[in-house]
Enzyme design. Structure first.
Site, PDB file in Angstrom:
ATOM      1  N   GLU A  20      -2.292   3.813   2.958  1.00 33.73           N
ATOM      2  CA  GLU A  20      -1.401   4.693   3.633  1.00 33.73           C
ATOM      3  C   GLU A  20      -0.143   4.896   2.827  1.00 33.73           C
ATOM      4  O   GLU A  20       0.151   3.700   2.321  1.00 33.73           O
ATOM      5  CB  GLU A  20      -1.087   4.518   4.999  1.00 33.73           C
ATOM      6  CG  GLU A  20      -0.006   5.265   5.716  1.00 33.73           C
ATOM      7  CD  GLU A  20       0.332   5.005   6.953  1.00 33.73           C
ATOM      8  OE1 GLU A  20       0.041   3.617   7.260  1.00 33.73           O
ATOM      9  OE2 GLU A  20       0.817   5.766   7.914  1.00 33.73           O
TER      10      GLU A  20
ATOM     11  N   HIS B  44       3.616  -1.804   5.994  1.00 34.50           N
ATOM     12  CA  HIS B  44       2.942  -2.755   7.013  1.00 34.50           C
ATOM     13  C   HIS B  44       1.213  -2.550   6.425  1.00 34.50           C
ATOM     14  O   HIS B  44       0.993  -2.042   5.824  1.00 34.50           O
ATOM     15  CB  HIS B  44       2.886  -1.800   8.365  1.00 34.50           C
ATOM     16  CG  HIS B  44       2.295  -0.602   8.393  1.00 34.50           C
ATOM     17  ND1 HIS B  44       3.269   0.850   8.164  1.00 34.50           N
ATOM     18  CD2 HIS B  44       1.050  -0.055   8.624  1.00 34.50           C
ATOM     19  CE1 HIS B  44       2.368   1.549   8.175  1.00 34.50           C
ATOM     20  NE2 HIS B  44       1.127   1.475   8.528  1.00 34.50           N
TER      21      HIS B  44
ATOM     22  N   HIS C  98      -6.069  -0.576   7.214  1.00 31.38           N
ATOM     23  CA  HIS C  98      -5.238   0.081   6.075  1.00 31.38           C
ATOM     24  C   HIS C  98      -3.952  -0.765   5.687  1.00 31.38           C
ATOM     25  O   HIS C  98      -3.443  -1.802   6.593  1.00 31.38           O
ATOM     26  CB  HIS C  98      -4.796   1.269   6.370  1.00 31.38           C
ATOM     27  CG  HIS C  98      -3.857   1.812   7.353  1.00 31.38           C
ATOM     28  ND1 HIS C  98      -4.394   2.087   8.562  1.00 31.38           N
ATOM     29  CD2 HIS C  98      -2.462   1.977   7.397  1.00 31.38           C
ATOM     30  CE1 HIS C  98      -3.140   2.147   9.313  1.00 31.38           C
ATOM     31  NE2 HIS C  98      -2.080   2.274   8.563  1.00 31.38           N
TER      32      HIS C  98
HETATM   33 CO    CO Z   1      -0.386   2.873   9.138  1.00 28.92          CO
END
Ligand code: CO
Length: 134
Positions: free
Chosen positions: A130, A7, A79
């Site tokens: 991440e 994502h 992020h």
């Molecule tokens: Co995230």
């Protein structure tokens, strides 16, 4: 080493407005807001054929997103999350190459109930990364 883009997370000052843009203007499938008190955010998931966009609204002043929005009042990319098959092995390899892992360096359970780690943006062209175990 890294796999699929899981994502892209976007910090937003107005979750309803942001969700409406993705739903009504861009025609995407958008979830209802999901409160995630453990992570200090409320999230709207935008489902795309190949990945997701997560719209993040800070929950409380201590939310990690609150400081970001102070610096970027109209929102912005917070992020990107990449999937990895071996989170600890990836972490150790990255550390050996000088990358900084945020926090105590141990995986936490992320928004998708899978272990995650965050990497320092200064080591990745200004983008917080991440990593999520798959
Ligand atoms: Co995230």
């Amino acid at each position: 080493m890294i796999g699929k883009l899981n994502h892209v997370a976007i910090a937003v000052p107005d979750l309803e407005k942001a969700a409406a843009v993705y739903r009504d203007v861009l025609g995407a499938k958008v979830s209802a807001p999901v409160p995630q008190p453990l992570h200090g955010v409320t999230v709207v998931f935008v489902e795309l054929p190949n990945t997701k966009v997560e719209l993040l609204l800070p929950m409380g002043e201590k939310s990690p997103i609150a400081a970001f929005l102070e610096k970027n009042p109209s929102g912005g990319i917070h992020h990107m999350c990449f999937e990895v098959e071996d989170l600890l092995g990836t972490r150790d390899s990255l550390k050996a190459q000088g990358a900084r892992v945020l926090g105590d360096g141990e995986p936490k359970i992320g928004a998708h109930d899978m272990p995650v780690l965050f990497l320092h943006p200064k080591d990745f062209n200004g983008c917080l990364i991440e990593l999520q175990q798959i």
